[in-house]
Design a protein around this motif. Sequence first.
Motif, short mmCIF file in Angstrom:
data_model
loop_
_atom_site.label_atom_id
_atom_site.label_comp_id
_atom_site.label_asym_id
_atom_site.label_seq_id
_atom_site.Cartn_x
_atom_site.Cartn_y
_atom_site.Cartn_z
N LEU A 110 0.83 -1.21 0.00
CA LEU A 110 0.00 0.00 0.00
C LEU A 110 0.86 1.26 0.00
O LEU A 110 0.62 2.19 -0.79
N MET A 111 1.87 1.31 0.85
CA MET A 111 2.73 2.50 0.92
C MET A 111 3.50 2.70 -0.38
O MET A 111 3.66 3.83 -0.85
N LYS A 112 3.95 1.60 -0.97
CA LYS A 112 4.66 1.68 -2.25
C LYS A 112 3.71 2.21 -3.33
O LYS A 112 4.08 3.10 -4.11
N GLN A 113 2.50 1.69 -3.36
CA GLN A 113 1.52 2.14 -4.36
C GLN A 113 1.18 3.61 -4.20
O GLN A 113 0.92 4.31 -5.18
N ASP A 114 1.18 4.08 -2.95
CA ASP A 114 0.83 5.47 -2.67
C ASP A 114 1.98 6.45 -2.90
O ASP A 114 1.84 7.65 -2.64
N GLY A 115 3.12 5.95 -3.31
CA GLY A 115 4.24 6.82 -3.66
C GLY A 115 5.17 7.17 -2.52
O GLY A 115 5.97 8.12 -2.64
N CYS A 116 5.11 6.45 -1.41
CA CYS A 116 6.05 6.71 -0.32
C CYS A 116 7.48 6.42 -0.77
O CYS A 116 7.73 5.42 -1.44
N THR A 117 8.41 7.29 -0.39
CA THR A 117 9.81 7.08 -0.73
C THR A 117 10.69 6.85 0.49
O THR A 117 11.71 6.17 0.42
N LYS A 118 10.30 7.40 1.64
CA LYS A 118 11.05 7.20 2.88
C LYS A 118 10.04 7.11 4.03
O LYS A 118 9.33 8.08 4.32
N VAL A 119 9.98 5.95 4.67
CA VAL A 119 8.98 5.67 5.70
C VAL A 119 9.64 5.62 7.08
O VAL A 119 10.62 4.91 7.28
N PHE A 120 9.07 6.37 8.02
CA PHE A 120 9.52 6.30 9.41
C PHE A 120 8.52 5.42 10.16
O PHE A 120 7.33 5.69 10.18
N MET A 121 9.03 4.34 10.76
CA MET A 121 8.17 3.37 11.43
C MET A 121 8.45 3.35 12.93
O MET A 121 9.59 3.46 13.37
#
Length: 416
Positions: A187-198
């Motif tokens: 989902l995050m990849k599809q939404d265009g996320c490039t750098k995710v803070f978890m």
Amino acid sequence: MRTIAGGGVALVLAVAFAACGGDDNDATGGTGESGTKTLTVYSSLPLQGAQRPQTTDLVKGVKLALEQAGGKAGDFAVKYESLDDSTAQAGSWTPEATQSNARKAAQDDSTAVYIGEFNSGASAVSIPILNEAGIPQISPANTAVGLTSDEPGASPGEPEKYYPSQTRTYTRIVPKDTIQGAALATLMKQDGCTKVFMTNDKEVYGAGLAKNIQLAADAQGLNIAANEAIDKNAPNYRSLASKAQGDGADCFVFSGITANNAVQLYKDFSAAIPDAKLYGPDGVAEAGFADPKEGGIPDDVAAKVKLTVATLSPDEYPPEGQEFFDAFRGKYDEPNPNPYAIYGYEAMRLALDAIQRSGTGSKEDIIKALFDTKDRQSVLGTYSIDENGDTTLTDYGVYTVEGGELQFDSTIKAKQ
């Protein structure tokens, strides 16, 4: 995950009493006036705190299934008893309450099936107690990988440490977190996320799911910039959110449950990174997180949030599922049942089916019947239970938050 429905615990217990005919049946596995042997199905769920709206409807689903079956499974009368694994002070499940519930079921000769737990961390407590006593267990909500397998996301010693008898007794009807982690990453990849803070809440569920998100993200080329364990008792997370802002994160995901200060966490990250997209798992897909009236996130934060839950829109279920929602709405006068209602319903339906297929009503034969579940046509769709106790279902739903309620957005096909 779903649109949230409320309802008080007192009401649930009243409905339970009426639906199940009270406690007239013999609680020791004896026979009633008709000579029919009576078996008991227990549930153990957090009926207080942030998860109450979910578990309230889940219990109603359990009751509806038993009522529709006429309180019977084959030749056996079935009695249901709802137990609470939470406390008002904690506002969530506690190890002490969970142990007490598991021991109660283990010491009751009439126990046929134990439906629980809702939280994976609680099941890590109850499974060994129930396993040693040979009690069949069905979870309507657990997703932590390590409860059933040593696949990525499990911790050292899992799952063997949960099964002192060396025989599996635990099953679940929701997909494990290898699937949910992949769904969130997809989902995050599809939404265009490039750098995710978890961030994660350090519990069995949250820490394990965070590992699965990381592994799935790595496989898909999605950059997870951090995986920070939080202190659930912290007054705020502004410094952590500031770190994410400094790292250039354009997306945030929390792996944990609402009760572990999720609302404060999302508010602080939304303020620090106002343009970031915010994501979460089924652990926060509830009114306590989504609805400001229940202490949830404000509307401006909600507008940025997407959540993954192993439940779909009612119209995406098979006809049996749609019939369930119609029956639930009619009985309880709830236009938007919490999606965990259908998992409570199916947990009891599976329990009753296993009791009937066992022929004897013995715990050993019920366990065998549970693990022999193959191509079961259910309200959730067609599924089997594998040798580890896992369901073969895999689809996850994506939900947004609107007006304090969870609204189905789409079905995600996880790329593992």
